[in-house]
Design a protein around this motif. Structure first.
Motif, PDB file in Angstrom:
ATOM      1  N   GLU A 292       0.812  -1.220   0.000  1.00  0.00           N
ATOM      2  CA  GLU A 292       0.000   0.000   0.000  1.00  0.00           C
ATOM      3  C   GLU A 292       0.847   1.271   0.000  1.00  0.00           C
ATOM      4  O   GLU A 292       0.304   2.375  -0.098  1.00  0.00           O
ATOM      5  N   ARG A 293       2.150   1.135   0.104  1.00  0.00           N
ATOM      6  CA  ARG A 293       3.031   2.304   0.192  1.00  0.00           C
ATOM      7  C   ARG A 293       3.394   2.784  -1.216  1.00  0.00           C
ATOM      8  O   ARG A 293       4.546   2.712  -1.668  1.00  0.00           O
ATOM      9  N   ILE A 294       2.387   3.300  -1.911  1.00  0.00           N
ATOM     10  CA  ILE A 294       2.511   3.675  -3.321  1.00  0.00           C
ATOM     11  C   ILE A 294       3.212   5.023  -3.465  1.00  0.00           C
ATOM     12  O   ILE A 294       3.033   5.935  -2.656  1.00  0.00           O
ATOM     13  N   CYS A 295       4.007   5.144  -4.531  1.00  0.00           N
ATOM     14  CA  CYS A 295       4.696   6.396  -4.844  1.00  0.00           C
ATOM     15  C   CYS A 295       3.670   7.509  -5.040  1.00  0.00           C
ATOM     16  O   CYS A 295       2.713   7.375  -5.820  1.00  0.00           O
ATOM     17  N   GLN A 296       3.841   8.617  -4.351  1.00  0.00           N
ATOM     18  CA  GLN A 296       2.902   9.726  -4.392  1.00  0.00           C
ATOM     19  C   GLN A 296       3.135  10.661  -5.572  1.00  0.00           C
ATOM     20  O   GLN A 296       2.447  11.684  -5.702  1.00  0.00           O
ATOM     21  N   LEU A 297       4.077  10.309  -6.462  1.00  0.00           N
ATOM     22  CA  LEU A 297       4.352  11.121  -7.644  1.00  0.00           C
ATOM     23  C   LEU A 297       3.824  10.470  -8.916  1.00  0.00           C
ATOM     24  O   LEU A 297       3.216  11.122  -9.761  1.00  0.00           O
ATOM     25  N   VAL A 302       4.906   0.516  -5.572  1.00  0.00           N
ATOM     26  CA  VAL A 302       5.477   0.832  -4.261  1.00  0.00           C
ATOM     27  C   VAL A 302       6.743   1.680  -4.427  1.00  0.00           C
ATOM     28  O   VAL A 302       7.601   1.375  -5.260  1.00  0.00           O
ATOM     29  N   GLU A 303       6.831   2.743  -3.635  1.00  0.00           N
ATOM     30  CA  GLU A 303       7.989   3.637  -3.715  1.00  0.00           C
ATOM     31  C   GLU A 303       9.080   3.147  -2.762  1.00  0.00           C
ATOM     32  O   GLU A 303       9.136   3.515  -1.591  1.00  0.00           O
ATOM     33  N   ASP A 304       9.945   2.291  -3.284  1.00  0.00           N
ATOM     34  CA  ASP A 304      11.112   1.871  -2.520  1.00  0.00           C
ATOM     35  C   ASP A 304      12.366   2.435  -3.183  1.00  0.00           C
ATOM     36  O   ASP A 304      12.277   3.234  -4.124  1.00  0.00           O
ATOM     37  N   GLU A 305      13.532   2.030  -2.696  1.00  0.00           N
ATOM     38  CA  GLU A 305      14.782   2.581  -3.208  1.00  0.00           C
ATOM     39  C   GLU A 305      14.991   2.247  -4.688  1.00  0.00           C
ATOM     40  O   GLU A 305      15.481   3.080  -5.457  1.00  0.00           O
ATOM     41  N   LYS A 311      13.161   3.620 -11.682  1.00  0.00           N
ATOM     42  CA  LYS A 311      11.880   3.464 -12.357  1.00  0.00           C
ATOM     43  C   LYS A 311      11.056   4.736 -12.473  1.00  0.00           C
ATOM     44  O   LYS A 311      10.496   5.025 -13.536  1.00  0.00           O
ATOM     45  N   CYS A 312      10.932   5.491 -11.397  1.00  0.00           N
ATOM     46  CA  CYS A 312       9.967   6.595 -11.338  1.00  0.00           C
ATOM     47  C   CYS A 312      10.205   7.595 -12.490  1.00  0.00           C
ATOM     48  O   CYS A 312      11.286   8.169 -12.637  1.00  0.00           O
ATOM     49  N   LYS A 313       9.158   7.822 -13.304  1.00  0.00           N
ATOM     50  CA  LYS A 313       9.260   8.694 -14.482  1.00  0.00           C
ATOM     51  C   LYS A 313       9.480  10.148 -14.105  1.00  0.00           C
ATOM     52  O   LYS A 313      10.069  10.920 -14.866  1.00  0.00           O
ATOM     53  N   ILE A 314       9.012  10.537 -12.941  1.00  0.00           N
ATOM     54  CA  ILE A 314       9.130  11.943 -12.523  1.00  0.00           C
ATOM     55  C   ILE A 314      10.598  12.339 -12.365  1.00  0.00           C
ATOM     56  O   ILE A 314      10.974  13.490 -12.597  1.00  0.00           O
ATOM     57  N   HIS A 315      11.441  11.380 -11.972  1.00  0.00           N
ATOM     58  CA  HIS A 315      12.858  11.685 -11.731  1.00  0.00           C
ATOM     59  C   HIS A 315      13.731  11.388 -12.948  1.00  0.00           C
ATOM     60  O   HIS A 315      14.956  11.323 -12.821  1.00  0.00           O
ATOM     61  N   GLU A 316      13.116  11.208 -14.090  1.00  0.00           N
ATOM     62  CA  GLU A 316      13.860  10.858 -15.293  1.00  0.00           C
ATOM     63  C   GLU A 316      14.944  11.889 -15.650  1.00  0.00           C
ATOM     64  O   GLU A 316      16.082  11.508 -15.977  1.00  0.00           O
ATOM     65  N   PRO A 317      14.676  13.194 -15.592  1.00  0.00           N
ATOM     66  CA  PRO A 317      15.722  14.181 -15.944  1.00  0.00           C
ATOM     67  C   PRO A 317      16.942  14.099 -15.022  1.00  0.00           C
ATOM     68  O   PRO A 317      18.083  14.218 -15.486  1.00  0.00           O
ATOM     69  N   GLN A 318      16.706  13.925 -13.715  1.00  0.00           N
ATOM     70  CA  GLN A 318      17.829  13.825 -12.768  1.00  0.00           C
ATOM     71  C   GLN A 318      18.587  12.498 -12.936  1.00  0.00           C
ATOM     72  O   GLN A 318      19.779  12.422 -12.656  1.00  0.00           O
ATOM     73  N   ARG A 319      17.895  11.470 -13.417  1.00  0.00           N
ATOM     74  CA  ARG A 319      18.484  10.151 -13.546  1.00  0.00           C
ATOM     75  C   ARG A 319      19.331  10.022 -14.814  1.00  0.00           C
ATOM     76  O   ARG A 319      20.248   9.198 -14.861  1.00  0.00           O
ATOM     77  N   LYS A 320      19.045  10.817 -15.822  1.00  0.00           N
ATOM     78  CA  LYS A 320      19.671  10.651 -17.144  1.00  0.00           C
ATOM     79  C   LYS A 320      21.203  10.697 -17.098  1.00  0.00           C
ATOM     80  O   LYS A 320      21.870   9.840 -17.714  1.00  0.00           O
ATOM     81  N   PRO A 321      21.848  11.653 -16.403  1.00  0.00           N
ATOM     82  CA  PRO A 321      23.322  11.656 -16.368  1.00  0.00           C
ATOM     83  C   PRO A 321      23.900  10.363 -15.771  1.00  0.00           C
ATOM     84  O   PRO A 321      24.940   9.881 -16.231  1.00  0.00           O
TER      85      PRO A 321
END
Length: 351
Positions: A292-297, A302-305, A311-321
């Motif tokens: 039930e601990r779903i990512c709020q973005l 589930v939003e784990d490490e 995975k999370c699409k919202i953080h795609e720009p920060q993840r790209k480098p």
């Protein structure tokens, strides 16, 4: 009187040991001076009480060590977390001897579960890493490549026993040791039980073996086996940490990352001391189940490490480098599973 020496009656006290630990009052005199009956007494720097319990002595050691620790921390100031190796070396040189003082006597005893001496050691480990007090003990110690301080206390008690049973002992001490062995007294029995618990009772009978050195090696191995088995448990808070922690040593990034704030954020992420839902949901009222601990973005899973880092699409720009560097270092990286990507990213020293 013959040597014209005087006893300071203000520093001379009387204590009657008893199982209840209560203060028993009896009149004792030194000459014409009546001596005071006390409930506790500091003998050779260690507090003793009528019941013989060790908790009061441990709390006193913690209190004295805390003063030394706070003085050290205040003198280091902002440098406390700048050079972790130096800070740990200073703690081991200036504070640790106070914490384990007298442990050649009490190290083999059954210690309280909430041990104040071990608590201060863990408090230091958490503060030097910059994590909160609810961070798991095993994770904190493994990250720094340390073991519980009580293992060192047990080693010192066994070393003291080795010294007493050896050939260069005082004759009176030798007679006392022989009496303890013959009558199986508490001190001898606790040492024997401690060695037996670690499967070393046969080694203790061999005069050639350095039992204390062998004991600390065996006890650390047992602790690390237990710690690693716990962090890889699927229900463990550190189950993700178990994917990337395999070596018994202080992590290299603790000295390689010179910015304490950036290093602290990485440590919190590794030890699940963060604000992701997998951790926040644990403390909600009512407590959320893991699923039930779903990512709020992104509201997808589930939003784990692993979700946060790969995975999370919202953080795609920060993840790209990071992804681009991983592809450069490992061309087959795009074909990895999300868990494999997480392990490679968190374990690669170049990241």
């Amino acid at each position: 009187d013959k040597n014209e020496l005087k006893v300071n009656t203000d520093k001379t006290k009387c204590m009657i040991f008893n199982k209840t630990g209560r203060l028993i009052r009896r009149d004792f005199y030194l000459g014409t001076s009546k001596l005071e009956n006390v409930r506790s007494y500091k003998y050779l720097g260690l507090i003793i009480t009528p019941s013989g319990e060790i908790s009061s002595a441990l709390h006193d050691l913690r209190s004295r060590a805390l003063k030394a620790y706070m003085a050290l921390k205040n003198k280091l100031g902002i440098s406390f977390r700048d050079h972790i190796d130096d800070t740990i070396c200073l703690f081991d040189s200036l504070v640790k001897p106070i914490l384990v003082y007298g442990s050649d006597f009490w190290g083999c005893l059954r210690l309280p579960k909430n041990n104040p001496v071990e608590n201060l050691h863990l408090q230091f480990c958490r503060q030097v890493l910059g994590v909160q007090k609810n961070t798991t003990n095993h994770g904190v110690l493994l990250e720094l490549g340390r073991a519980p301080l009580m293992l060192e206390a047990q080693r010192l008690s066994i070393k003291n026993w080795e010294r007493i049973r050896g050939e260069h002992r005082n004759s009176l001490v030798g007679e006392s040791h022989q009496n303890a062995c013959t009558k199986n007294l508490d001190w001898y029995r606790t040492i024997k039980d401690l060695l037996s618990k670690h499967g070393m009772l046969n080694c203790a009978l061999d005069p050639v073996v350095n039992v204390a050195k062998a004991f600390i090696s065996r006890s650390k191995d047992i602790y690390h086996q237990e710690a690693f088995s716990r962090i890889v448990d699927p229900e463990s808070k550190l189950r993700t940490y178990g994917l990337i922690k395999h070596v018994i040593a202080r992590e290299d990034y603790l000295t390689q990352i010179r910015n304490p704030k950036l290093r602290q954020k990485l440590t919190k992420f590794r030890l699940s001391n963060h604000r992701l839902m997998i951790e926040i949901g644990r403390h909600m009222v009512p407590k959320l189940n893991k699923e039930e601990r779903i990512c709020q973005l992104c509201y997808t899973e589930v939003e784990d490490e692993i979700h946060f880092l790969t995975k999370c699409k919202i953080h795609e720009p920060q993840r790209k480098p990071i992804i681009d560097l991983c592809k450069e270092l490992r061309p087959q990286f795009p074909y990895y599973s999300h868990e494999e990507k997480f392990i490679y990213t968190m374990s690669n020293p170049l990241m």
